[in-house]
Design an enzyme around this catalytic site. Structure first.
Site, PDB file in Angstrom:
ATOM      1  CG  LEU A  33      31.181  44.612  33.690  1.00  0.00           C
ATOM      2  CD1 LEU A  33      30.759  43.600  34.885  1.00  0.00           C
ATOM      3  CD2 LEU A  33      30.645  45.961  33.662  1.00  0.00           C
ATOM      4  CG  HIS A  34      37.113  48.386  32.889  1.00  0.00           C
ATOM      5  ND1 HIS A  34      37.051  49.354  33.794  1.00  0.00           N
ATOM      6  CD2 HIS A  34      36.445  49.043  32.039  1.00  0.00           C
ATOM      7  CE1 HIS A  34      36.509  50.498  33.450  1.00  0.00           C
ATOM      8  NE2 HIS A  34      36.046  50.390  32.305  1.00  0.00           N
ATOM      9  CG  HIS A  37      32.818  48.712  34.807  1.00  0.00           C
ATOM     10  ND1 HIS A  37      33.392  48.368  33.557  1.00  0.00           N
ATOM     11  CD2 HIS A  37      32.101  49.792  34.147  1.00  0.00           C
ATOM     12  CE1 HIS A  37      32.989  49.012  32.362  1.00  0.00           C
ATOM     13  NE2 HIS A  37      32.320  49.778  32.976  1.00  0.00           N
ATOM     14  CD  GLU A 149      35.151  61.612  41.495  1.00  0.00           C
ATOM     15  OE1 GLU A 149      36.302  61.293  41.263  1.00  0.00           O
ATOM     16  OE2 GLU A 149      34.673  61.874  42.668  1.00  0.00           O
ATOM     17  CE  LYS A 150      37.311  56.830  31.091  1.00  0.00           C
ATOM     18  NZ  LYS A 150      36.269  57.004  30.326  1.00  0.00           N
ATOM     19  CG  ASP A 151      31.724  58.309  31.896  1.00  0.00           C
ATOM     20  OD1 ASP A 151      32.071  58.387  30.936  1.00  0.00           O
ATOM     21  OD2 ASP A 151      31.968  57.195  32.699  1.00  0.00           O
ATOM     22  CB  SER A 186      37.815  53.459  28.912  1.00  0.00           C
ATOM     23  OG  SER A 186      36.825  53.360  27.741  1.00  0.00           O
ATOM     24  CB  SER A 187      34.209  49.126  28.198  1.00  0.00           C
ATOM     25  OG  SER A 187      33.655  49.300  29.137  1.00  0.00           O
ATOM     26  NE  ARG A 188      33.283  54.547  22.935  1.00  0.00           N
ATOM     27  CZ  ARG A 188      32.480  54.873  23.599  1.00  0.00           C
ATOM     28  NH1 ARG A 188      32.525  55.001  24.718  1.00  0.00           N
ATOM     29  NH2 ARG A 188      31.276  54.932  23.042  1.00  0.00           N
TER      30      ARG A 188
HETATM   31  P1  AMP Z   1      30.091  52.330  31.271  1.00  0.00           P
HETATM   32  O1  AMP Z   1      29.974  50.736  31.241  1.00  0.00           O
HETATM   33  O2  AMP Z   1      31.238  52.922  30.660  1.00  0.00           O
HETATM   34  O3  AMP Z   1      28.744  53.043  31.143  1.00  0.00           O
HETATM   35  O4  AMP Z   1      30.525  52.655  32.718  1.00  0.00           O
HETATM   36  C1  AMP Z   1      29.611  52.487  33.975  1.00  0.00           C
HETATM   37  C2  AMP Z   1      29.906  53.009  35.060  1.00  0.00           C
HETATM   38  O5  AMP Z   1      31.441  53.001  35.466  1.00  0.00           O
HETATM   39  C3  AMP Z   1      30.056  54.673  34.814  1.00  0.00           C
HETATM   40  O6  AMP Z   1      29.448  55.401  35.926  1.00  0.00           O
HETATM   41  C4  AMP Z   1      31.535  55.157  34.671  1.00  0.00           C
HETATM   42  O7  AMP Z   1      31.720  56.314  34.956  1.00  0.00           O
HETATM   43  C5  AMP Z   1      32.088  54.011  35.462  1.00  0.00           C
HETATM   44  N1  AMP Z   1      33.685  53.800  34.987  1.00  0.00           N
HETATM   45  C6  AMP Z   1      33.934  53.574  33.739  1.00  0.00           C
HETATM   46  N2  AMP Z   1      35.199  53.700  33.708  1.00  0.00           N
HETATM   47  C7  AMP Z   1      35.772  53.873  34.965  1.00  0.00           C
HETATM   48  C8  AMP Z   1      36.875  54.032  35.556  1.00  0.00           C
HETATM   49  N3  AMP Z   1      38.065  53.866  34.737  1.00  0.00           N
HETATM   50  N4  AMP Z   1      37.014  54.239  36.793  1.00  0.00           N
HETATM   51  C9  AMP Z   1      35.900  54.248  37.696  1.00  0.00           C
HETATM   52  N5  AMP Z   1      34.601  54.215  37.214  1.00  0.00           N
HETATM   53  C10 AMP Z   1      34.565  54.098  35.774  1.00  0.00           C
END
Ligand code: AMP
Length: 283
Positions: A33-34, A37, A149-151, A186-188
């Site tokens: 998480l960042h 999230h 909205e990132k995704d 991004s987690s990546r």
């Molecule tokens: P993930 O853990 O990457 O599956 O992301 C979980 C949720 O957090 C998803 O709805 C993503 O779109 C959102 N998310 C990831 N990165 C960001 C970001 N930089 N800003 C806002 N939401 C994010």
């Protein structure tokens, strides 16, 4: 921090919430998480009595085994981060809990929106996303669910899923959080070396170039220039498209609003980003 692992624990807890007439907000994540999230969790905490954050690296949405293996897993740090927000609980299931045998699931046809952009480049990815979110929605039954909205394409597909399976959940889209220099969180990003991270900035720079040239260059000229910005930084472009905000179909002419969507490999790490690009109104 209350951390649930089994479906049974969640079901019992959920029943109690219903009896207490508590409003539940849900934030599904894959952990590591960042602040991006966290912005979803904080919004959910403002709008609900309690927030459930799921942390599950979903094997079914990875189309590359190596990407799944390399995905960062930082549960202790995630729990510490969430400790700073009140009324948050965690659901961190195992794969067997997430996908019990005999749990019914009728896949949905995603149509064209599922087969373009990420859908085209990552076959099966959105089927995996739909599968896990279906199971999570059915189990957790939140009033509201929060997605970034990132995704952007994923958010569109979640809205489709919610209507298709008639969950009746309010889906809330949240803006992309960026580092001060523009890189989308991004987690990546944890996997990038410092020089790769510097090169990755070309992605947001390229999208900003498109934003600044709506209506000034042709769409093709803007795309070509933006692609050059990314390639010259040493990234391997997967796609850069300028699409309609609703259908996500490629545009050949500017509209009042469009989304510039990018996916590119920075070393081994595949990054995505997008921004709304609006035409400047001349008065
Ligand atoms: P993930 O853990 O990457 O599956 O992301 C979980 C949720 O957090 C998803 O709805 C993503 O779109 C959102 N998310 C990831 N990165 C960001 C970001 N930089 N800003 C806002 N939401 C994010």
């Amino acid at each position: 921090m209350q951390t649930f692992v089994t479906r049974d624990e969640i079901s019992l807890w959920r029943k109690q919430l219903a009896q207490d007439h508590k409003k539940l907000g849900f934030v599904p994540t894959m952990g590591a998480l960042h602040a991006g999230h966290l912005s979803l969790v904080e919004k959910a905490a403002q709008e609900n009595d309690i927030v459930l954050v799921s942390i599950f690296v979903n094997p079914r949405q990875f189309n590359q085994q190596a990407d799944l293996q390399a995905y960062p897993r930082t549960l202790e740090a995630d729990i510490a981060l969430l400790n700073g927000v009140s009324n948050v609980v965690i659901f961190a299931p195992t794969e067997a809990e997430m996908y019990p045998q005999n749990l019914p699931f009728e896949p949905m046809d995603l149509g064209e929106i599922g087969s373009i952009l990420e859908g085209e480049k990552r076959p099966g990815h959105f089927d995996g996303v739909v599968h896990v979110v279906h199971h999570l929605f059915a189990l957790i039954q939140p009033q509201k669910a929060y997605f970034g909205e990132k995704d952007y394409q994923q958010l569109a597909i979640i809205r489709q899923l919610n209507a298709h399976y008639q969950f009746g959940i309010e889906i809330i889209g949240c803006p992309t959080k960026r580092d001060p220099d523009g890189l989308a969180m991004s987690s990546r990003n944890l996997r990038l070396s410092s020089s790769e991270r510097a090169n990755a900035l070309s992605i947001s720079r390229a999208i900003r170039f498109v934003q600044e040239n709506v209506g000034l260059l042709s769409i093709n000229e803007a795309k070509n220039e933006a692609k050059n910005i990314i390639s010259q930084a040493g990234l391997k472009l997967d796609y850069l498209e300028i699409v309609d905000p609703l259908s996500l179909k490629n545009l050949s002419n500017w509209q009042a609003q469009q989304i510039c969507c990018v996916a590119a490999f920075c070393g081994e790490v595949r990054l995505i980003d997008n921004m709304l690009c609006e035409s400047v109104k001349l008065t």
